[in-house]
Design an enzyme around this catalytic site. Structure first.
Site, mmCIF file in Angstrom:
data_model
loop_
_atom_site.group_PDB
_atom_site.id
_atom_site.type_symbol
_atom_site.label_atom_id
_atom_site.label_comp_id
_atom_site.label_asym_id
_atom_site.label_seq_id
_atom_site.Cartn_x
_atom_site.Cartn_y
_atom_site.Cartn_z
ATOM 1 C CE LYS A 97 -4.200 -1.812 2.080
ATOM 2 N NZ LYS A 97 -5.053 -1.906 3.264
ATOM 3 C CG ASP B 220 -8.092 0.693 3.176
ATOM 4 O OD1 ASP B 220 -8.952 -0.090 2.732
ATOM 5 O OD2 ASP B 220 -6.869 0.457 3.141
HETATM 6 P P1 ATR Z 1 -0.904 -2.439 5.467
HETATM 7 O O1 ATR Z 1 -0.436 -1.544 4.392
HETATM 8 O O2 ATR Z 1 -2.075 -3.302 5.054
HETATM 9 O O3 ATR Z 1 -1.156 -1.721 6.740
HETATM 10 P P2 ATR Z 1 1.774 -3.194 6.151
HETATM 11 O O4 ATR Z 1 2.216 -1.827 5.759
HETATM 12 O O5 ATR Z 1 2.537 -4.372 5.662
HETATM 13 O O6 ATR Z 1 0.279 -3.474 5.691
HETATM 14 O O7 ATR Z 1 1.657 -3.200 7.741
HETATM 15 C C1 ATR Z 1 1.461 -4.362 8.439
HETATM 16 C C2 ATR Z 1 1.517 -4.053 9.941
HETATM 17 O O8 ATR Z 1 1.410 -5.310 10.629
HETATM 18 C C3 ATR Z 1 2.805 -3.411 10.399
HETATM 19 O O9 ATR Z 1 2.510 -2.495 11.425
HETATM 20 C C4 ATR Z 1 3.606 -4.595 10.938
HETATM 21 O O10 ATR Z 1 4.549 -4.279 11.950
HETATM 22 P P3 ATR Z 1 6.051 -3.772 11.565
HETATM 23 O O11 ATR Z 1 5.901 -2.342 11.172
HETATM 24 O O12 ATR Z 1 6.843 -3.986 12.777
HETATM 25 O O13 ATR Z 1 6.497 -4.653 10.410
HETATM 26 C C5 ATR Z 1 2.504 -5.422 11.559
HETATM 27 N N1 ATR Z 1 2.886 -6.829 11.676
HETATM 28 C C6 ATR Z 1 2.994 -7.739 10.679
HETATM 29 N N2 ATR Z 1 3.369 -8.942 11.191
HETATM 30 C C7 ATR Z 1 3.476 -8.775 12.535
HETATM 31 C C8 ATR Z 1 3.812 -9.628 13.629
HETATM 32 N N3 ATR Z 1 4.097 -10.931 13.430
HETATM 33 N N4 ATR Z 1 3.818 -9.122 14.886
HETATM 34 C C9 ATR Z 1 3.518 -7.815 15.092
HETATM 35 N N5 ATR Z 1 3.192 -6.944 14.111
HETATM 36 C C10 ATR Z 1 3.166 -7.413 12.851
#
Ligand code: ATR
Length: 298
Positions: free
Chosen positions: A87, A121
């Site tokens: 995104k 969104d």
């Molecule tokens: P989107 O654009 O849909 O919001 P994204 O930018 O990939 O997707 O964001 C995913 C979010 O999920 C992020 O805040 C990510 O945390 P990080 O910034 O530390 O990467 C969080 N996230 C994904 N997997 C995670 C996990 N296993 N534990 C905690 N947070 C997680």
């Protein structure tokens, strides 16, 4: 294959029998995209309105994103939804951004004719809370996650006049960045928190709403982004994840007596806005609700 996917596929097989040389392409790009209900929703609307569109889901790895955008544009695809993790990273490949996409720095909808990026969104989240009859004006809220979805939710909540937004994220610097955006561009109070149960517990007790904007809770062996002990009964817990429909976070919230909601309504409302951007037609939620009920109950 899960019963969820089988039910969705059966519905899709019934509605996708009229593909011809003039059928135009709509799609989803993300990683993962398996289990997404967007193909079901958009193909139902295309059929209902007699529009020659087909909607497919493509798994696109980070490194392939520029080629995917270029390729879809080159073959005359009409539009795409963009989901995690693209995104934010998709922005450099677009030529125009809607005011919301620019403000947030995240795009979930592309129209390829002018390579324009939109963020539906924000409206999707706003309408889903309205659907539930939830009023958050003057309340403190907590967001889990600091990606594109989190920023869209933060903008919608700021416009709904919440008092303060607490942003929790595994990568603390990203939470700080989102809080700066909230304070400087959305005009609301915000505080970043690390993913620490103790720190979260001390703030969540004053919050009326918790929104999980992370991908944690998705898939076949889902986990919860928070321990149950930090939740309380005066909290409303909104998980943007909709597959599975009842995530471990929502199960824990039910156990403590909190109100709950999954991401299905937001999915439907953001999809309505995207469909309108691509086709000029405004679909209704009712036609997809029945199909989604079949899928989520199977
Ligand atoms: P989107 O654009 O849909 O919001 P994204 O930018 O990939 O997707 O964001 C995913 C979010 O999920 C992020 O805040 C990510 O945390 P990080 O910034 O530390 O990467 C969080 N996230 C994904 N997997 C995670 C996990 N296993 N534990 C905690 N947070 C997680």
């Amino acid at each position: 294959m899960s019963t969820w996917e089988t039910a969705g596929d059966n519905i899709l097989q019934n509605i996708c029998q009229n593909i011809s040389a003039s059928t135009r392409l709509l799609c989803l790009i993300g990683d993962p995209v398996k289990g997404s209900l967007s193909p079901l929703i958009h193909n139902i609307w295309a059929k209902e309105h007699g529009l020659e569109f087909v909607y497919l889901a493509f798994n696109v790895k980070d490194a392939e994103l520029p080629d995917a955008i270029k390729g879809l544009s080159a073959i005359g695809a009409v539009g795409a939804n963009v989901t995690a993790p693209h995104k934010e990273s998709v922005l450099p490949y677009l030529q125009h951004l809607s005011s919301e996409a620019e403000l947030i720095g995240a795009v979930n909808t592309i129209k390829f004719d002018a390579l324009s990026g939109y963020n539906t969104d924000v409206e999707g989240f706003f309408l889903s809370l309205k659907e539930k009859g939830l009023c958050v004006k003057g309340e403190q809220v907590m967001l889990l996650g600091a990606g594109g979805a989190s920023k869209a939710v933060a903008l919608a909540l700021s416009r709904m006049d919440v008092r303060k937004i607490h942003v929790v994220n595994r990568t603390f610097e990203k939470a700080e960045r989102v809080c700066r955006l909230i304070k400087e561009k959305f005009g609301k109070d915000a505080e970043a928190l690390p993913l620490s149960a103790v720190r979260i517990k001390s703030k969540i007790k004053d919050c009326a709403l918790l929104v999980n904007c992370t991908t944690v809770g998705m898939g076949s062996s889902p986990s919860s982004p928070l321990p149950e002990e930090v939740l309380h009964k005066d909290l409303f817990v909104y998980d943007l994840v909709y597959n599975p429909p009842k995530t471990p976070l929502l199960q824990a919230a039910e156990r403590v007596g909190a109100g709950t909601m999954n991401g299905l309504w937001m999915l439907i409302y953001q999809a309505m806005e995207s469909f309108h951007i691509w086709t000029g037609t405004r679909p209704s939620p009712s036609s997809v609700q029945k199909a989604l009920r079949v899928c989520t109950k199977s």
